[in-house]
Scaffold this active site. Structure first.
Site, PDB file in Angstrom:
ATOM      1  N   LYS A 230       1.030   4.117  -2.894  1.00  0.00           N
ATOM      2  CA  LYS A 230       0.600   5.475  -2.592  1.00  0.00           C
ATOM      3  C   LYS A 230       1.710   6.492  -2.845  1.00  0.00           C
ATOM      4  O   LYS A 230       1.429   7.627  -3.261  1.00  0.00           O
ATOM      5  CB  LYS A 230       0.106   5.566  -1.141  1.00  0.00           C
ATOM      6  CG  LYS A 230      -1.238   4.900  -0.919  1.00  0.00           C
ATOM      7  CD  LYS A 230      -2.308   5.470  -1.843  1.00  0.00           C
ATOM      8  CE  LYS A 230      -3.711   5.057  -1.466  1.00  0.00           C
ATOM      9  NZ  LYS A 230      -4.723   5.564  -2.421  1.00  0.00           N
TER      10      LYS A 230
ATOM     11  N   TYR B  83       0.827  -1.207   0.000  1.00  0.00           N
ATOM     12  CA  TYR B  83       0.000   0.000   0.000  1.00  0.00           C
ATOM     13  C   TYR B  83       0.865   1.263   0.000  1.00  0.00           C
ATOM     14  O   TYR B  83       0.615   2.207  -0.755  1.00  0.00           O
ATOM     15  CB  TYR B  83      -0.899  -0.031   1.231  1.00  0.00           C
ATOM     16  CG  TYR B  83      -1.819   1.139   1.419  1.00  0.00           C
ATOM     17  CD1 TYR B  83      -2.953   1.301   0.622  1.00  0.00           C
ATOM     18  CD2 TYR B  83      -1.588   2.072   2.429  1.00  0.00           C
ATOM     19  CE1 TYR B  83      -3.814   2.369   0.820  1.00  0.00           C
ATOM     20  CE2 TYR B  83      -2.442   3.137   2.634  1.00  0.00           C
ATOM     21  CZ  TYR B  83      -3.551   3.279   1.826  1.00  0.00           C
ATOM     22  OH  TYR B  83      -4.408   4.341   2.025  1.00  0.00           O
TER      23      TYR B  83
END
Length: 305
Positions: A170, A166
């Site tokens: 991001k 993640y």
């Protein structure tokens, strides 16, 4: 919203059926935009699929007098992403705002993370942001206007435990956004990021095993998803015409302009460096400016205002 600053515009919100995406969809509609709610209705880990969340969001928008259309194509595939953009053109005849919000979580400590958990999160977050943005880019270029709003995270900007997939996705979105801003600025196209703080499906899985964790979660519950919607609406509007290539964080009633990587300190040696000289001279000179191994919760350590 206090004014119809996006009256006549058309917006796509990926992951627009739940949480932050739902609030952004509702707020964009309230600001005068026609909204394509893209949501495949999967679980937090990307499983299942139902249009029900998007249908509920559409109902809320229409009850308030707004206009919305549902699209259930996946952002994680190029051909499918093109269908998302095509649905906006087919339904409303134009496209002005793209909010890349769709996301899933597959949190696992790094040395236990599977290749599938890595690829799936990268596909939805990073590749999905590229696919949808790339599909919209030709439209924006030809009309010489358009705004991309991408959701990043302090997990990528700062760091967090158990989120290497993640976090990487991001932070990659931040670099992608800056590249879009640089490449498309001459066409009047803008690209900015929001790092949202909000209690949603994405944070509902946070641990509450210690008093400190319970306190952190309780503080996050006060940060409702709608707090981020106003920034997304603004960045999509013409009011933000001079805002491009920036990263904002919204934390309850606080708005932060986040930093971007720049040189901190330097050392120079006319004869160059050996490993020993780096150890003996360069590192001691630079060490005071090292970043510590902090995570987002360590940096944003005060209660949200």
């Amino acid at each position: 919203m206090s004014s119809a600053i996006n009256c006549g515009k058309v917006a796509i919100v990926t992951g627009g059926g739940n949480g932050i995406g739902r609030e952004i969809s509702i707020a964009l509609a309230a600001s005068g935009a026609k909204v394509v709610i893209n949501d495949i209705g999967v679980s937090l880990t990307g499983e299942g699929g139902s249009a029900t969340p998007a249908e509920e969001t559409k109902r809320i928008i229409e009850q308030a007098g707004g206009e919305a259309h549902i699209n259930t194509d996946s952002v994680a595939d190029w051909e499918s992403a093109k269908k998302i953009v095509k649905s906006a053109i087919d339904k409303y005849g134009r496209l002005d705002i793209v909010v890349n919000n769709a996301g899933i979580l597959r949190d696992t400590i790094f040395h236990k993370m599977s290749v599938d958990d890595w690829r799936t999160v990268i596909d939805v977050h990073l590749n999905g942001t590229f696919y949808v943005s790339r599909a919209a880019a030709e439209i924006f270029r030809k009309q010489e206007s358009g705004s991309f709003v991408h959701m990043t995270s302090t997990s990528g900007l700062i760091g967090n435990f158990g989120q290497s997939n993640y976090s990487a996705a991001k932070l990659g979105i931040v670099a992608l956004s800056k590249s879009i801003a640089l490449d498309m600025n001459r066409f009047g196209v803008r690209s900015n990021c929001i790092a949202p703080f909000a209690w949603s499906r994405m944070t509902d899985s946070l641990p509450t095993d210690t008093p400190e964790q319970v306190k952190r979660v309780d503080a996050m519950k006060a940060m409702t998803p709608d707090k981020n919607a106003h920034m997304a609406v603004y960045l999509g509007s013409d009011l933000a015409a001079e805002v491009n290539g920036q990263i904002f964080a919204v934390r309850n009633n606080e708005i932060f302009l986040m930093g971007q990587s720049r040189p901190l300190r330097s050392v120079h040696r006319s004869d160059g460096w050996t490993p020993d000289e780096i150890h003996e001279h360069a590192m001691p000179a630079l060490k005071s400016s090292f970043y510590s191994l902090e995570r987002s919760g360590d940096v944003f350590s005060w209660d949200p205002m």
